[in-house]
Scaffold this motif. Structure first.
Motif, PDB file in Angstrom:
ATOM      1  N   GLU A 150       0.841  -1.195   0.000  1.00  0.00           N
ATOM      2  CA  GLU A 150       0.000   0.000   0.000  1.00  0.00           C
ATOM      3  C   GLU A 150       0.886   1.260   0.000  1.00  0.00           C
ATOM      4  N   VAL A 151       0.496   2.208  -0.801  1.00  0.00           N
ATOM      5  CA  VAL A 151       1.253   3.459  -0.949  1.00  0.00           C
ATOM      6  C   VAL A 151       0.334   4.620  -0.594  1.00  0.00           C
ATOM      7  N   ASP A 152       0.962   5.627   0.072  1.00  0.00           N
ATOM      8  CA  ASP A 152       0.198   6.831   0.414  1.00  0.00           C
ATOM      9  C   ASP A 152       0.013   7.670  -0.857  1.00  0.00           C
ATOM     10  N   LEU A 153      -1.213   7.727  -1.314  1.00  0.00           N
ATOM     11  CA  LEU A 153      -1.484   8.437  -2.569  1.00  0.00           C
ATOM     12  C   LEU A 153      -1.245   9.940  -2.433  1.00  0.00           C
ATOM     13  N   GLU A 154      -1.529  10.495  -1.277  1.00  0.00           N
ATOM     14  CA  GLU A 154      -1.318  11.933  -1.089  1.00  0.00           C
ATOM     15  C   GLU A 154       0.167  12.286  -1.186  1.00  0.00           C
ATOM     16  N   ALA A 155       1.026  11.455  -0.542  1.00  0.00           N
ATOM     17  CA  ALA A 155       2.472  11.705  -0.631  1.00  0.00           C
ATOM     18  C   ALA A 155       2.965  11.537  -2.057  1.00  0.00           C
ATOM     19  N   LEU A 156       2.439  10.481  -2.745  1.00  0.00           N
ATOM     20  CA  LEU A 156       2.834  10.262  -4.130  1.00  0.00           C
ATOM     21  C   LEU A 156       2.417  11.434  -5.008  1.00  0.00           C
ATOM     22  N   GLN A 157       1.212  11.931  -4.784  1.00  0.00           N
ATOM     23  CA  GLN A 157       0.737  13.077  -5.558  1.00  0.00           C
ATOM     24  C   GLN A 157       1.566  14.319  -5.261  1.00  0.00           C
ATOM     25  N   THR A 158       1.976  14.478  -3.985  1.00  0.00           N
ATOM     26  CA  THR A 158       2.817  15.619  -3.622  1.00  0.00           C
ATOM     27  C   THR A 158       4.167  15.549  -4.312  1.00  0.00           C
ATOM     28  N   LEU A 159       4.769  14.329  -4.325  1.00  0.00           N
ATOM     29  CA  LEU A 159       6.062  14.165  -4.989  1.00  0.00           C
ATOM     30  C   LEU A 159       5.960  14.432  -6.481  1.00  0.00           C
ATOM     31  N   SER A 160       4.917  13.902  -7.099  1.00  0.00           N
ATOM     32  CA  SER A 160       4.744  14.146  -8.535  1.00  0.00           C
ATOM     33  C   SER A 160       4.513  15.625  -8.806  1.00  0.00           C
ATOM     34  N   GLY A 161       3.771  16.269  -7.903  1.00  0.00           N
ATOM     35  CA  GLY A 161       3.552  17.705  -8.073  1.00  0.00           C
ATOM     36  C   GLY A 161       4.835  18.487  -7.923  1.00  0.00           C
ATOM     37  N   ASN A 162       5.702  18.104  -6.960  1.00  0.00           N
ATOM     38  CA  ASN A 162       6.983  18.782  -6.784  1.00  0.00           C
ATOM     39  C   ASN A 162       7.883  18.573  -7.998  1.00  0.00           C
ATOM     40  N   ARG A 163       7.869  17.350  -8.554  1.00  0.00           N
ATOM     41  CA  ARG A 163       8.681  17.095  -9.739  1.00  0.00           C
ATOM     42  C   ARG A 163       8.223  17.977 -10.898  1.00  0.00           C
ATOM     43  N   ARG A 164       6.941  18.062 -11.068  1.00  0.00           N
ATOM     44  CA  ARG A 164       6.418  18.927 -12.131  1.00  0.00           C
ATOM     45  C   ARG A 164       6.799  20.383 -11.880  1.00  0.00           C
ATOM     46  N   LEU A 165       6.766  20.764 -10.599  1.00  0.00           N
ATOM     47  CA  LEU A 165       7.142  22.133 -10.255  1.00  0.00           C
ATOM     48  C   LEU A 165       8.609  22.396 -10.565  1.00  0.00           C
ATOM     49  N   GLU A 166       9.471  21.416 -10.257  1.00  0.00           N
ATOM     50  CA  GLU A 166      10.888  21.584 -10.559  1.00  0.00           C
ATOM     51  C   GLU A 166      11.117  21.676 -12.065  1.00  0.00           C
ATOM     52  N   GLU A 167      10.395  20.847 -12.815  1.00  0.00           N
ATOM     53  CA  GLU A 167      10.526  20.911 -14.272  1.00  0.00           C
ATOM     54  C   GLU A 167      10.104  22.280 -14.796  1.00  0.00           C
ATOM     55  N   LEU A 168       9.014  22.797 -14.248  1.00  0.00           N
ATOM     56  CA  LEU A 168       8.551  24.118 -14.679  1.00  0.00           C
ATOM     57  C   LEU A 168       9.553  25.209 -14.303  1.00  0.00           C
ATOM     58  N   LYS A 169      10.163  25.082 -13.110  1.00  0.00           N
ATOM     59  CA  LYS A 169      11.171  26.066 -12.710  1.00  0.00           C
ATOM     60  C   LYS A 169      12.375  26.032 -13.633  1.00  0.00           C
ATOM     61  N   GLN A 170      12.820  24.795 -13.973  1.00  0.00           N
ATOM     62  CA  GLN A 170      13.959  24.674 -14.878  1.00  0.00           C
ATOM     63  C   GLN A 170      13.632  25.266 -16.252  1.00  0.00           C
ATOM     64  N   GLU A 171      12.432  24.976 -16.724  1.00  0.00           N
ATOM     65  CA  GLU A 171      12.018  25.533 -18.011  1.00  0.00           C
ATOM     66  C   GLU A 171      11.949  27.060 -17.947  1.00  0.00           C
ATOM     67  N   LYS A 172      11.499  27.578 -16.800  1.00  0.00           N
ATOM     68  CA  LYS A 172      11.438  29.033 -16.634  1.00  0.00           C
ATOM     69  C   LYS A 172      12.832  29.655 -16.685  1.00  0.00           C
ATOM     70  N   LEU A 173      13.802  28.997 -16.023  1.00  0.00           N
ATOM     71  CA  LEU A 173      15.169  29.520 -16.046  1.00  0.00           C
ATOM     72  C   LEU A 173      15.744  29.521 -17.456  1.00  0.00           C
ATOM     73  N   LEU A 174      15.495  28.428 -18.203  1.00  0.00           N
ATOM     74  CA  LEU A 174      16.000  28.366 -19.577  1.00  0.00           C
ATOM     75  C   LEU A 174      15.380  29.466 -20.439  1.00  0.00           C
ATOM     76  N   ARG A 175      14.089  29.659 -20.276  1.00  0.00           N
ATOM     77  CA  ARG A 175      13.423  30.696 -21.066  1.00  0.00           C
ATOM     78  C   ARG A 175      13.911  32.091 -20.668  1.00  0.00           C
ATOM     79  N   GLU A 176      14.143  32.291 -19.374  1.00  0.00           N
ATOM     80  CA  GLU A 176      14.659  33.589 -18.937  1.00  0.00           C
ATOM     81  C   GLU A 176      16.034  33.858 -19.524  1.00  0.00           C
ATOM     82  N   ALA A 177      16.893  32.817 -19.570  1.00  0.00           N
ATOM     83  CA  ALA A 177      18.221  32.998 -20.165  1.00  0.00           C
ATOM     84  C   ALA A 177      18.106  33.329 -21.650  1.00  0.00           C
ATOM     85  N   ALA A 178      17.213  32.596 -22.352  1.00  0.00           N
ATOM     86  CA  ALA A 178      17.036  32.870 -23.786  1.00  0.00           C
ATOM     87  C   ALA A 178      16.493  34.273 -24.004  1.00  0.00           C
ATOM     88  N   TYR A 179      15.534  34.668 -23.167  1.00  0.00           N
ATOM     89  CA  TYR A 179      14.962  36.010 -23.308  1.00  0.00           C
ATOM     90  C   TYR A 179      15.998  37.086 -23.003  1.00  0.00           C
TER      91      TYR A 179
END
Length: 325
Positions: A150-179
């Motif tokens: 059994e896995v805690d779905l809330e923790a799993l959802q939080t981790l997946s959300g944090n990963r998505r957030l990190e990806e978005l932050k990295q993409e934001k940094l790349l776009r800021e550098a290009a801009y």
């Protein structure tokens, strides 16, 4: 003076009326304040009076049909709990009782509807509870099949959300550098365009200044040319006037000389004619040649009439006279 005196009197009367008006306004304010205080005092007195009146025992004569305080089918001897009311007030209270009964029936209907809704919601809750149990069972089976535990779905959802957030932050940094890089390029282009604009503006300014200088020089040359032309015209006109004046004087002198010679010839001819002798042409002094006069068209005219022609005209009457003799 009378008008000024009347005006002064009117001003004085107006000033007096204005002062009276101010005094009356002040009196009105004081009267209003005192009236309000008196009304407050009167209201307080009336309230105290009503309170005192309410404390007094009042004997109210009633008829038997007016008494509605009945206990067990008879009028009790102790009627202290009874209440004396006016008929209109009693009618109003009875109407209010009817209204309250209607409101009670409406509230009862609302209660019945709410009860039915509650029963329906209770059944729905039971059904949802059964569905939740079934879904939890399916979820447990899927977890065991996929993760083995059994896995805690809330923790799993939080981790997946944090990963998505990190990806978005990295993409934001790349776009800021290009801009930022693109902004630097555009800044360089803007600076270059500004330099070109300044150079073109400087060239245009120099050309405008040069053109202004040339126009000033042109105007100065035109002014000088016009001045020189006016001076030359004045000089030529003065010179022509001087030449004409000298020539006129010379011609006048010539005419005067010829007139004198003609007069001398006439006197000599008359003298000889009286003596009866032949008239011979006298020795004439040679006259100076006539200078040609300039005309407006630029051509010169010479006088064809000389002394010989003048003498021939003088001899003609003498020859005719000899023929007569």
């Amino acid at each position: 003076m009378d008008l000024e005196e009347l005006l002064v009197e009117e001003k004085k009367s107006a000033e007096i009326l204005r002062k009276k008006c101010i005094m009356l306004v002040k009196k009105e304010k004081s009267v209003k304040s005192s009236q309000k205080a008196a009304e407050d005092d009167l209201e307080l007195v009336n309230r105290e009076k009503q309170q005192k009146i309410n404390e007094l025992d009042v004997v109210v004569p009633l008829r038997l049909h007016q008494i509605m305080f009945v206990v067990n089918g008879s009028v009790p001897s102790d009627q202290s709990p009874a209440l004396v009311l006016d008929m209109t007030e009693l009618t109003r209270l009875q109407d209010r009782i009817k209204q309250l009964q209607e409101e009670k029936s409406q509230q009862k209907d609302l209660y019945i509807d709410a009860r039915k809704q509650y029963v329906g919601l209770t059944h729905d809750r039971k059904d949802m509870k059964v569905k939740i149990e079934v879904l939890e069972k399916q979820c447990h089976e899927l977890m065991m099949m996929k993760f083995g535990r059994e896995v805690d779905l809330e923790a799993l959802q939080t981790l997946s959300g944090n990963r998505r957030l990190e990806e978005l932050k990295q993409e934001k940094l790349l776009r800021e550098a290009a801009y930022a890089k693109e902004i630097k390029q555009w800044d360089a282009k803007v600076e270059e365009a500004r330099d070109r604009l300044m150079e073109v503006t400087r060239c245009n300014t120099e050309r405008v200044l040069c053109m202004t200088t040339l126009m000033d020089q042109n105007r100065e040359l035109e002014r000088k040319i016009n001045a020189s032309q006016r001076k030359m015209g004045n000089k030529s006109q003065d010179y022509r006037r001087g030449v004409d004046h000298v020539e006129i004087q010379r011609l006048q002198q010539l005419v005067k000389t010829e007139s004198q010679q003609a007069e001398a010839l006439r006197r000599e001819i008359g003298l000889l004619s009286r003596k009866g002798g032949h008239v011979l042409p006298p020795a004439q002094a040679r006259l100076p040649p006539i200078t040609p006069l300039p005309n407006p068209t630029g051509r010169t005219k010479t006088s064809t009439q000389g002394p010989g022609r003048l003498l021939s005209q003088v001899k003609a009457p003498d020859s005719s006279r000899q023929g007569v003799n």
